[in-house]
Scaffold this motif. Structure first.
Motif, short mmCIF file in Angstrom:
data_model
loop_
_atom_site.label_atom_id
_atom_site.label_comp_id
_atom_site.label_asym_id
_atom_site.label_seq_id
_atom_site.Cartn_x
_atom_site.Cartn_y
_atom_site.Cartn_z
N VAL A 137 -27.36 72.21 -42.24
CA VAL A 137 -27.59 70.73 -42.82
C VAL A 137 -27.42 71.11 -44.19
CG1 VAL A 137 -28.93 68.85 -43.10
CG2 VAL A 137 -28.70 69.84 -40.69
N SER A 138 -26.64 70.23 -44.94
CA SER A 138 -26.42 70.24 -46.18
C SER A 138 -26.94 68.90 -46.94
CB SER A 138 -25.15 70.31 -46.49
OG SER A 138 -24.53 68.93 -46.63
N ASP A 139 -26.96 68.95 -48.02
CA ASP A 139 -27.55 67.59 -48.96
C ASP A 139 -26.79 66.47 -49.04
OD1 ASP A 139 -29.98 68.92 -49.36
OD2 ASP A 139 -29.73 69.84 -51.16
N SER A 140 -25.41 66.66 -48.72
CA SER A 140 -24.32 66.01 -49.02
C SER A 140 -24.35 64.44 -47.96
CB SER A 140 -22.85 66.50 -48.58
OG SER A 140 -22.68 67.41 -49.27
N THR A 141 -24.34 63.38 -48.76
CA THR A 141 -24.61 62.11 -47.94
C THR A 141 -23.44 61.12 -48.12
OG1 THR A 141 -25.68 61.12 -49.59
CG2 THR A 141 -27.07 62.26 -47.99
N LYS A 142 -23.33 60.10 -47.35
CA LYS A 142 -22.31 59.06 -47.54
C LYS A 142 -22.68 57.97 -46.78
CE LYS A 142 -18.51 60.48 -44.09
NZ LYS A 142 -17.25 60.85 -44.03
N THR A 143 -22.09 56.91 -46.54
CA THR A 143 -22.33 55.87 -45.74
C THR A 143 -21.27 55.65 -44.49
OG1 THR A 143 -23.12 54.80 -47.53
CG2 THR A 143 -22.96 53.24 -45.61
N ILE A 144 -21.87 55.24 -43.36
CA ILE A 144 -20.92 54.84 -42.08
C ILE A 144 -21.73 53.68 -41.52
CG2 ILE A 144 -20.29 55.59 -39.89
CD1 ILE A 144 -19.93 58.36 -41.11
N LEU A 145 -21.33 52.57 -41.27
CA LEU A 145 -21.69 51.36 -40.78
C LEU A 145 -22.98 50.92 -41.38
CD1 LEU A 145 -20.77 52.13 -36.87
CD2 LEU A 145 -19.62 50.64 -38.63
N ASN A 146 -23.08 50.97 -42.69
CA ASN A 146 -24.18 50.72 -43.41
C ASN A 146 -25.34 51.60 -43.34
OD1 ASN A 146 -23.29 48.10 -44.59
ND2 ASN A 146 -23.54 47.13 -42.86
N TYR A 147 -25.06 52.89 -42.53
CA TYR A 147 -26.30 53.73 -42.32
C TYR A 147 -25.86 55.01 -43.32
CZ TYR A 147 -27.73 51.84 -37.82
OH TYR A 147 -28.28 51.03 -37.09
N THR A 148 -26.99 55.50 -44.08
CA THR A 148 -26.90 56.71 -44.68
C THR A 148 -26.85 57.86 -43.80
OG1 THR A 148 -28.02 55.75 -46.97
CG2 THR A 148 -27.87 58.29 -46.86
N VAL A 149 -25.78 58.74 -44.03
CA VAL A 149 -25.82 59.62 -43.11
C VAL A 149 -25.58 61.14 -43.96
CG1 VAL A 149 -24.38 58.71 -41.18
CG2 VAL A 149 -22.91 59.70 -43.12
N GLN A 150 -25.90 62.20 -43.21
CA GLN A 150 -26.12 63.51 -43.98
C GLN A 150 -25.06 64.42 -43.46
OE1 GLN A 150 -30.24 64.69 -44.50
NE2 GLN A 150 -29.68 66.52 -45.05
N MET A 151 -24.62 65.39 -43.85
CA MET A 151 -23.70 66.24 -43.56
C MET A 151 -24.15 67.43 -42.90
SD MET A 151 -20.33 68.06 -45.48
CE MET A 151 -21.10 69.49 -45.96
N ALA A 152 -23.47 67.93 -41.75
CA ALA A 152 -23.94 69.24 -41.25
C ALA A 152 -22.74 70.09 -40.72
CB ALA A 152 -25.09 68.88 -40.24
N THR A 153 -22.95 71.21 -40.51
CA THR A 153 -21.78 72.05 -40.03
C THR A 153 -22.09 73.12 -39.05
OG1 THR A 153 -21.75 73.71 -41.80
CG2 THR A 153 -20.37 71.78 -42.24
N CYS A 154 -21.24 73.50 -38.04
CA CYS A 154 -21.36 74.50 -37.21
C CYS A 154 -20.27 75.23 -36.52
CB CYS A 154 -22.38 74.02 -35.98
SG CYS A 154 -21.24 72.81 -34.83
#
Length: 270
Positions: A137-154
């Motif tokens: 999980v990273s600290d990067s965020t953006k907005t999708i459908l008015n929700y604040t979402v956070q980035m993760a990779t795997c």
């Protein structure tokens, strides 16, 4: 969007009557799924996936495949489909058809995942592992459908995935087999953009059962297998489709065919 929600509820009700109830959905999510069907040409196809999330079990499947299942349940289904074929010959509008054949049931049985999938004239069922994705999980965020979402990779099943999850929707779930983050996965894509899931709708629901969908092809029974065996058969099918048709039906559509270079990257390559 309203029409899609309403139609979906009717379809679920029509195919759920004689099927085993597993749970009651509390949340319904719809994803727009785009994938490259030919990586050399860069051409794409699309699907609409539905994720029903209950208190214990979730189910993810193709809305378009559910349409075909509803026709199979309908006593007049064959007549309706033949009419759609006639319209296709007249107008070029393709009749309803299955897209993603996989139905994914997370936490069924408890602590595992059940998957049904199909190749040609046979549907298969196997048990898969759950809670096996090592997310970063990273600290990067953006907005999708008015929700604040956070980035993760795997790295999962042969692809490097980037996912965006919503901590404000506290369900550890997502499209297809993706799961395991502290919030609903609202977008996910692999590094090479072979597959891309995007949430396009989410709503709370009630009186919507999560059922174990039946198979309507071949013998109308699922053949038990395991994940690796199914993936091996799937790859053989993708590389030599006419050969698989001959194996299952005895019909040789192209006696001069040979194994072809695989230009489609499945969701799982290992």
């Amino acid at each position: 969007m309203k029409y899609i929600w309403t139609t979906l509820f009717v379809l679920i009700a029509s195919v759920a009557t004689a099927q085993k109830k597993l749970d009651d959905a509390k949340l319904e999510c719809q994803y727009y799924y785009v994938y490259q069907n030919d990586t050399l040409k860069g051409s794409t196809k699309d699907d609409r996936l539905v994720l029903l999330i209950g208190a214990k079990i979730s189910k993810c499947y193709s809305y378009h495949s559910l349409q075909i299942d509803s026709l199979e349940e309908n006593p007049n289904g064959n007549k309706i489909y033949l009419q759609e074929v006639k319209e296709f010959l007249r107008t070029g509008v393709r009749p309803r058809h299955k897209r993603m054949k996989a139905y994914t049931y997370k936490n069924y049985p408890e602590g595992k995942m059940t998957v049904t999938d199909g190749l040609m004239l046979q549907d298969y069922i196997y048990t898969d592992s759950l809670n096996n994705i090592d997310w970063s999980v990273s600290d990067s965020t953006k907005t999708i459908l008015n929700y604040t979402v956070q980035m993760a990779t795997c790295d999962y099943r042969g692809h490097h995935w980037t996912a965006w999850f919503a901590p404000d929707v506290p369900v550890s779930d997502g499209p297809w087999k993706l799961h395991g983050l502290p919030g609903l996965i609202m977008e996910a894509y692999d590094t090479k953009a072979y597959h891309h899931f995007t949430l396009v709708g989410i709503r709370k629901v009630k009186d919507m059962p999560i059922v174990m969908s039946k198979t309507y092809v071949g013998t109308n029974k699922f053949e038990k297998t395991n994940r690796k065996s199914f993936l091996k058969m799937q790859r053989q099918y993708l590389e030599n489709m006419t050969g698989m048709i001959k194996l299952e039906t005895g019909i040789d559509l192209d006696p001069n065919s040979s194994r072809r270079v695989l230009t489609f990257q499945p969701l799982e390559t290992e």
